[in-house]
Write an enzyme that holds these catalytic residues in place. Sequence first.
Site, PDB file in Angstrom:
ATOM      1  N   CYS A  97      40.895  32.679  37.987  1.00  0.00           N
ATOM      2  CA  CYS A  97      41.944  33.673  38.215  1.00  0.00           C
ATOM      3  C   CYS A  97      42.021  33.917  39.716  1.00  0.00           C
ATOM      4  O   CYS A  97      41.616  33.064  40.506  1.00  0.00           O
ATOM      5  CB  CYS A  97      41.716  34.945  37.407  1.00  0.00           C
ATOM      6  SG  CYS A  97      40.278  35.929  37.903  1.00  0.00           S
ATOM      7  N   ALA A  98      42.527  35.056  40.131  1.00  0.00           N
ATOM      8  CA  ALA A  98      42.748  35.264  41.566  1.00  0.00           C
ATOM      9  C   ALA A  98      41.439  35.340  42.345  1.00  0.00           C
ATOM     10  O   ALA A  98      41.274  34.686  43.375  1.00  0.00           O
ATOM     11  CB  ALA A  98      43.581  36.512  41.799  1.00  0.00           C
TER      12      ALA A  98
END
EC number: 2.9.1.3
Length: 364
Positions: free
Chosen positions: A97-98
């Site tokens: 994810c980020a």
Amino acid sequence: MQERHTEQDYRALLIADTPIIDVRAPIEFEQGAMPAAINLPLMNNDERAAVGTCYKQQGSDAALALGHKLVAGEIRQQRMDAWRAACLQNPQGILCCARGGQRSHIVQRWLHEAGIDYPLVDGGYKALRQTAIQATIELSQKPIVLIGGCTGSGKTLLVQQQPNGVDLEGLARHRGSAFGRTLQPQLSQASFENLLAAEMLKTDARQELRLWVLEDESRMIGSNHLPECLRERMTQAAIAVVEDPFEIRLERLNEEYFLRMHHDFTHAYGDEQGWQEYCEYLHHGLSAIKRRLGLQRYNELAAQLDTALTTQLTTGSTDGHLAWLVPLLEEYYDPMYRYQLEKKAEKVVFRGEWAEVAEWVKAQ
């Protein structure tokens, strides 16, 4: 469940083209992603925006609750099915994810509950992005030899054939001129830089790399620009110039821009639409340099292009394109390149025909 933390782990992921299941929203993925990533988001763009607004107004607990509410029932099941299929198809892959935060951990937990243990990138896309930037800075410090030459000199092919060559135009999906676009859309700037970093890392890992062989590019390749660290090193690099006979250059350009592009367009769109796309592509390229040609000369060449296209459509012959291609080279492209080369004449260390330059490069 082993998770990756070190710089070397991140580099290993990029070198191995490890499949990455990227669970960020599509808008984040489009702004920048790793080369081997596929986008299977936990939340779509609207859901992410709603959760972000909730976080600002009501805090993290409320935002988390809203996220679980939005991704529930049939929506959650559909996304679970996609993640499960991707995990089974890519057993050596990893979640991302980020920043290695809640989104990848939530997906990891849901997969675990479904009987699939799958690792995640500790640090997420941000850590991989920083690794890519740092790798490019570091690897750009190695010596560079640039392959120069007028349009149609076969520079790209020469670079592609070197074990230490990196095809910048191929990575950018653009050939760097007004006629340079390909049927593949260009990547975002960050994705292009990530792809370049991965290619440099893989090339360096395959051999004891002494120097890079690159094409003599300007800063921009279509809409992508070269990383400043690499561009700066290229301005200092030695240049080997391909000087092939004009007729050989014309043969290459005929093959690349007329025969191959016509084939590619018709293969992608079918005969009728493909022909229209091909015609539009050539006209768009000529139109892009209208101001530099001057309106009168542009109109003359555009008329010759139309005549050549009519001939090609009716007979299949591309010979008619020489009527506008030859003056375009003689009046525009060749003088422009020679002027640019004159400004860096002290960097030129070798000149010769294609095969001679190829042999010289191998000896370095």
